[in-house]
Design a protein around this motif. Structure first.
Motif, PDB file in Angstrom:
ATOM      1  N   THR A  35       0.874  -1.166   0.000  1.00 36.43           N
ATOM      2  CA  THR A  35       0.000   0.000   0.000  1.00 36.43           C
ATOM      3  C   THR A  35       0.913   1.218   0.000  1.00 36.43           C
ATOM      4  O   THR A  35       1.811   1.300   0.844  1.00 36.43           O
ATOM      5  CB  THR A  35      -0.890   0.022   1.267  1.00 36.43           C
ATOM      6  N   PHE A  38       3.464   2.997   2.995  1.00 37.46           N
ATOM      7  CA  PHE A  38       3.672   2.155   4.178  1.00 37.46           C
ATOM      8  C   PHE A  38       4.812   1.167   3.926  1.00 37.46           C
ATOM      9  O   PHE A  38       4.811   0.455   2.920  1.00 37.46           O
ATOM     10  CB  PHE A  38       2.396   1.378   4.514  1.00 37.46           C
ATOM     11  N   LYS A  94      -6.154  19.324  -3.283  1.00 39.83           N
ATOM     12  CA  LYS A  94      -6.522  18.126  -4.044  1.00 39.83           C
ATOM     13  C   LYS A  94      -7.269  18.529  -5.301  1.00 39.83           C
ATOM     14  O   LYS A  94      -8.091  19.447  -5.281  1.00 39.83           O
ATOM     15  CB  LYS A  94      -7.433  17.269  -3.158  1.00 39.83           C
ATOM     16  N   VAL A 103      -7.255  11.161  -8.644  1.00 42.58           N
ATOM     17  CA  VAL A 103      -7.031  12.282  -7.740  1.00 42.58           C
ATOM     18  C   VAL A 103      -5.550  12.652  -7.712  1.00 42.58           C
ATOM     19  O   VAL A 103      -4.691  11.773  -7.715  1.00 42.58           O
ATOM     20  CB  VAL A 103      -7.519  11.921  -6.316  1.00 42.58           C
ATOM     21  N   PHE A 150      -7.698  19.058   1.129  1.00 40.13           N
ATOM     22  CA  PHE A 150      -7.910  17.659   1.516  1.00 40.13           C
ATOM     23  C   PHE A 150      -7.280  17.459   2.894  1.00 40.13           C
ATOM     24  O   PHE A 150      -6.085  17.685   3.081  1.00 40.13           O
ATOM     25  CB  PHE A 150      -7.251  16.735   0.487  1.00 40.13           C
ATOM     26  N   PHE A 154      -5.759  11.248   9.534  1.00 41.63           N
ATOM     27  CA  PHE A 154      -6.621  10.076   9.499  1.00 41.63           C
ATOM     28  C   PHE A 154      -7.643  10.211  10.620  1.00 41.63           C
ATOM     29  O   PHE A 154      -7.264  10.353  11.787  1.00 41.63           O
ATOM     30  CB  PHE A 154      -5.817   8.793   9.739  1.00 41.63           C
ATOM     31  N   SER A 155      -8.911  10.150  10.269  1.00 43.88           N
ATOM     32  CA  SER A 155      -9.982  10.268  11.248  1.00 43.88           C
ATOM     33  C   SER A 155     -10.273   8.890  11.845  1.00 43.88           C
ATOM     34  O   SER A 155     -10.175   7.876  11.172  1.00 43.88           O
ATOM     35  CB  SER A 155     -11.216  10.822  10.551  1.00 43.88           C
ATOM     36  N   TYR A 201       1.088  10.084  11.656  1.00 45.63           N
ATOM     37  CA  TYR A 201       0.307   9.639  10.500  1.00 45.63           C
ATOM     38  C   TYR A 201      -0.151  10.839   9.672  1.00 45.63           C
ATOM     39  O   TYR A 201      -0.651  11.818  10.227  1.00 45.63           O
ATOM     40  CB  TYR A 201      -0.907   8.857  10.999  1.00 45.63           C
ATOM     41  N   ASN A 203      -2.211  11.411   5.939  1.00 46.00           N
ATOM     42  CA  ASN A 203      -2.861  10.751   4.815  1.00 46.00           C
ATOM     43  C   ASN A 203      -2.513  11.444   3.502  1.00 46.00           C
ATOM     44  O   ASN A 203      -3.372  12.066   2.857  1.00 46.00           O
ATOM     45  CB  ASN A 203      -4.369  10.709   5.036  1.00 46.00           C
ATOM     46  N   GLU A 204      -1.262  11.336   3.079  1.00 45.81           N
ATOM     47  CA  GLU A 204      -0.792  11.958   1.843  1.00 45.81           C
ATOM     48  C   GLU A 204      -1.670  11.529   0.674  1.00 45.81           C
ATOM     49  O   GLU A 204      -2.101  10.372   0.597  1.00 45.81           O
ATOM     50  CB  GLU A 204       0.647  11.519   1.558  1.00 45.81           C
ATOM     51  N   ILE A 205      -1.899  12.454  -0.262  1.00 40.79           N
ATOM     52  CA  ILE A 205      -2.774  12.133  -1.395  1.00 40.79           C
ATOM     53  C   ILE A 205      -2.142  11.056  -2.281  1.00 40.79           C
ATOM     54  O   ILE A 205      -2.787  10.075  -2.620  1.00 40.79           O
ATOM     55  CB  ILE A 205      -3.110  13.403  -2.200  1.00 40.79           C
ATOM     56  N   ARG A 215       3.018   7.634   4.785  1.00 37.51           N
ATOM     57  CA  ARG A 215       1.759   7.945   5.478  1.00 37.51           C
ATOM     58  C   ARG A 215       1.870   7.599   6.962  1.00 37.51           C
ATOM     59  O   ARG A 215       1.142   8.159   7.770  1.00 37.51           O
ATOM     60  CB  ARG A 215       0.612   7.181   4.818  1.00 37.51           C
TER      61      ARG A 215
END
Lengths: 519, 519
Positions: A35, A38, A94, A103, A150, A154-155, A201, A203-205, A215
């Motif tokens: 992924t 990571f 974004k 994207v 964007f 991370f939620s 963390y 959350n890079e596009i 990420r």
């Protein structure tokens, strides 16, 4: 840099290849295709990382006065990141293709399409540029959407009620929220430092560049809390005032070609940097000197380091001045430490949002102030990658190898029997066992010829190889081979632990480790 | 346990109080009121944790053969946790009040309402019990919903596309997915161990019991990969075969009052445990012996340890037998290590789901097998809490104190000037500086009387206190105070580092550290 791009790309690829082949790092869940953003660290990479972290800890926690380390949760509740400003401002621009739905990160897309650096432009400005310059989807030539912010965090939904939280984007926020308690538990006085290392963390596009943009990564941060009247009075400044640091000032950047220029860097002592106002204050100068020492200890040449004073448009509004330590890599100059003079912004924001008084008494009692904060923020993976790239050697041997400084080498010594017979393996394993018991990071290898084992050992940067031969059985001596010079000495088995310890610590030269041998 | 419950509750409260007051642990984002299930570790707690992790690493990685440590991402993609079974099966039973909407963990609710242990009942069975027994909402007496499975993993959206991933619920999955690559990079042979320590996440419905049940915690795991034909042939079994381990067998649990009974534990050697089939295989017996040594090294008395053979209904269907190491705490017997004989379940599942052949050659070449796995899984926070509770002392002094084993004591030595004048602080700071340079975890304190400082030092379990007095200035000697006996000896400053090192390592008795002093 353009003319170097083919060669450069190859260097990162070469390192990724050896990293995967020798267990340094490889994509997370690789058997499922991985992924983006990571990576997992294998046995050799984990040891290297851990030694880099331990070196950082020795430099920035253990050898300091009044600096303590804490270890907080990576999941933080909404309130913390709302107050810190991350909920509202921690975003990337974004843009989406209206045709193929792909994207992109808008500033990268514009940079690649028309070569313009718009890193700090607003989303409205970027939308206008895309329209004006008629930039299309690089995948399908489709029309692009407006640029939108964007969120990079991370939620997380906590509990059955799914209360909103986030994975922390920096370790700093644990420190700010815990500051008052820890200051009091440690009976603190200012200046007072809190350090932390742990996962963060973002959350890079679309992360690229291997372990350089991740990420999930690991920070090592110090928040150094100072009485605002003492910013130019660091208690240990005298110890480092003559250390030379390389500064790339705002003026030099404006004169030159921006952040990619190499000219214009000045080499000054910490004292001069302070006197000439090349840094926001003396506490910042203290850290720049210490960071220079730290990075050269990791084996990065001084001339590959520069502290870039961030331009006004790159600096958060609350900042009193930021200086990034950049290391020159095959990919160009990359930030490896962010130094931020955060003023009293964070403590004031959290004080307001939480309703708690976060002022403290500089002397432990009496009048109270809200401390100002100097923050040196290190990335572990980038530091590790810098070490890998700058220690990588090829061309002088039939194999590529890593010239890690012995103190951070993942494996310090390999033990080899000359032959797989005549009790040589038994003797070698006995010596291997002793070294392991003495706490060395060591390895035993008997597969293939000694020459092949040396090559494999070089490839993961093992500084010393101990070979057991027939003479060992007769007179209790072994050969030690030096990775860097491939010279060999003959040394007594009984003295091996002490000799190796001195070699690794740099207390003796290799020639002093035993009787030189002809090769 | 019932009669002890008031006293017991108090012990956990007392420890939480001292933990917050002295910077051991405290709620994450405490200034915002905290969030259930999340704690930050302060300077003293972080040091204690790190030493426990380092002790684990020495026991289960560094002193082993063929065991390597890796360090993987905490965010894992969907496919990994689907294949592992967590997506479908890693849930807790949830019940909701139809009136006040409060959510409860159904098995806990039933246990508290009617005293029945239904931990392993199905959600349908629990729904029926709630209906039949007319159990109501404990908050508002409202009617309860049907019981439903509640997923325990935190879900994560990765990238702009929000691809589903999870925060890992155990570190093991990085190891299984990386196994094949690491085995090959290390030129492995079986048995082969991979170890990992790192954060894991479980979205507990309503965590209580402080740091015993957390939503974010730290595991230390080993996956020990064995040729299935060699499960009863551990290469180092002979070294530990005479170690005594305490086993609470399935039969004894059935005879007794279930998992809370203390009678029926047998004390047998590892060899006997294997011979009498009290364990699934010899490799498991090896680990039980090593874990006993590990936990007693941390200062937990042997009689407070037992390995409980999990009952069939507590054991996953693929398991060849699980034994939990439980420690007796004021809260009752609590699991601190899960030992699972996971057979070839995980590698086979990942092989099937990923389409990759995960078999390896036991000897590094030739025929291939899917290894079986023995997994000892440790919780860092529980280990730390066990140490805090079992080292807690009160009643014999005017203050409570921690009798940490010196090797894991967060601070090893405190340096104190007798008076804050006549150059005593200068001399004390000089000695403090030397000890710090020698790598000791040390502290300097001059605030208040020496007696008060001793009390504060005891409270965080500092084993040795060095006091500088007027005699020091004359003859270069200092007093060392022993935390446990409060005895004092007079020792030479120059010999201090070596003497303290020997004391901490347990190589000399306190009386041998210098000339005994009258008090």
């Amino acid at each position: 840099m353009a003319s170097d791009s083919k060669k450069n790309k190859n260097l990162m690829e070469k390192i990724s290849d050896v990293a995967a082949r020798r267990g340094i790092f490889f994509p997370t869940a690789e058997i499922y295709g991985g992924t983006a953003g990571f990576y997992d660290w294998g046995p050799i990479g984990s040891l290297l990382r851990r030694k880099i972290i331990e070196t950082w800890r020795n430099f920035f926690v253990k050898s300091e006065d009044n600096v303590y380390e804490i270890d907080g949760s990576a999941i933080l509740p909404y309130g913390v990141l709302k107050a810190s400003g991350h909920v509202d401002h921690f975003t990337d621009p974004k843009v989406e293709c209206k045709k193929c739905s792909k994207v992109f990160r808008a500033d990268h897309l514009i940079q690649e399409a028309i070569g313009r650096n718009v890193e700090r432009a607003s989303v409205e400005e970027m939308s206008k540029i895309i329209k004006d310059e008629k930039i299309k989807c690089p995948k399908c030539e489709g029309e692009l959407s407006d640029v939108k912010p964007f969120p990079l965090m991370f939620s997380i939904g906590i509990g059955a009620e799914k209360a909103q939280g986030f994975l922390r984007p920096e370790t700093a926020q644990n420190i700010f929220t815990a500051f008052k308690r820890v200051f009091s538990t440690m009976r603190g006085t200012l200046p007072f430092g809190l350090a932390q290392t742990g996962r963060v963390y973002r959350n890079e596009i679309s992360p690229r560049q291997g372990v350089i943009r991740l990420r999930e990564f690991t920070q090592m941060e110090v928040e150094f809390f100072v009485d605002p009247r003492q910013l130019n009075n660091h208690p240990r400044f005298n110890e480092i005032k003559d250390i030379s640091i390389r500064i790339f000032s705002r003026e030099a950047q404006e004169r030159g070609k921006g952040s990619d220029a190499t000219e214009g860097v000045v080499d000054v002592t910490a004292q001069e940097a302070f006197d000439r106002k090349l840094v926001p204050n003396q506490c910042v100068a203290y850290y720049l000197a210490r960071e220079t020492l730290f990075y050269t200890t990791l084996g990065i040449p001084r001339e590959k380091l520069r502290f870039r004073y961030m331009m006004p448009e790159e600096t958060p509004h609350y900042s009193g001045g930021n200086l990034d330590l950049e290391v020159e890599l095959s990919l160009g100059w990359k930030e490896v430490i962010g130094n931020a003079y955060r003023t009293d912004y964070d403590l004031k924001s959290h004080s307001k949002a939480s309703g708690q008084d976060l002022s403290v008494s500089p002397l432990g009692e009496g009048e109270r102030v809200i401390p100002h904060v100097i923050e040196p923020s290190f990335g572990v993976e980038r530091a590790t990658y810098c070490v890998l790239e700058h220690c990588y050697r090829e061309g002088d041997r039939d194999w590529a190898w890593f010239q890690f400084p012995p103190k951070i080498a993942p494996i310090e010594v390999i033990v080899i029997p000359l032959m797989r017979k005549d009790k040589l393996p038994e003797k070698a394993k006995e010596i291997y066992g002793t070294l392991k018991e003495e706490g060395f990071d060591t390895m035993y290898d008997e597969k293939g010829s000694v020459g092949k084992i040396y090559a494999r050992a070089d490839e993961i940067g093992i500084p010393y190889a101990v070979t057991i031969d027939y003479k060992t059985l007769e007179d209790g001596t072994v050969t030690i081979r030096d990775r860097d010079t491939v010279e060999q000495v003959r040394a007594k088995v009984g003295e091996l632990p002490l000799t190796l310890r001195k070699l690794i610590e740099g207390e003796i030269k290799f020639k002093e480790a035993g009787t030189p041998q002809k090769r």
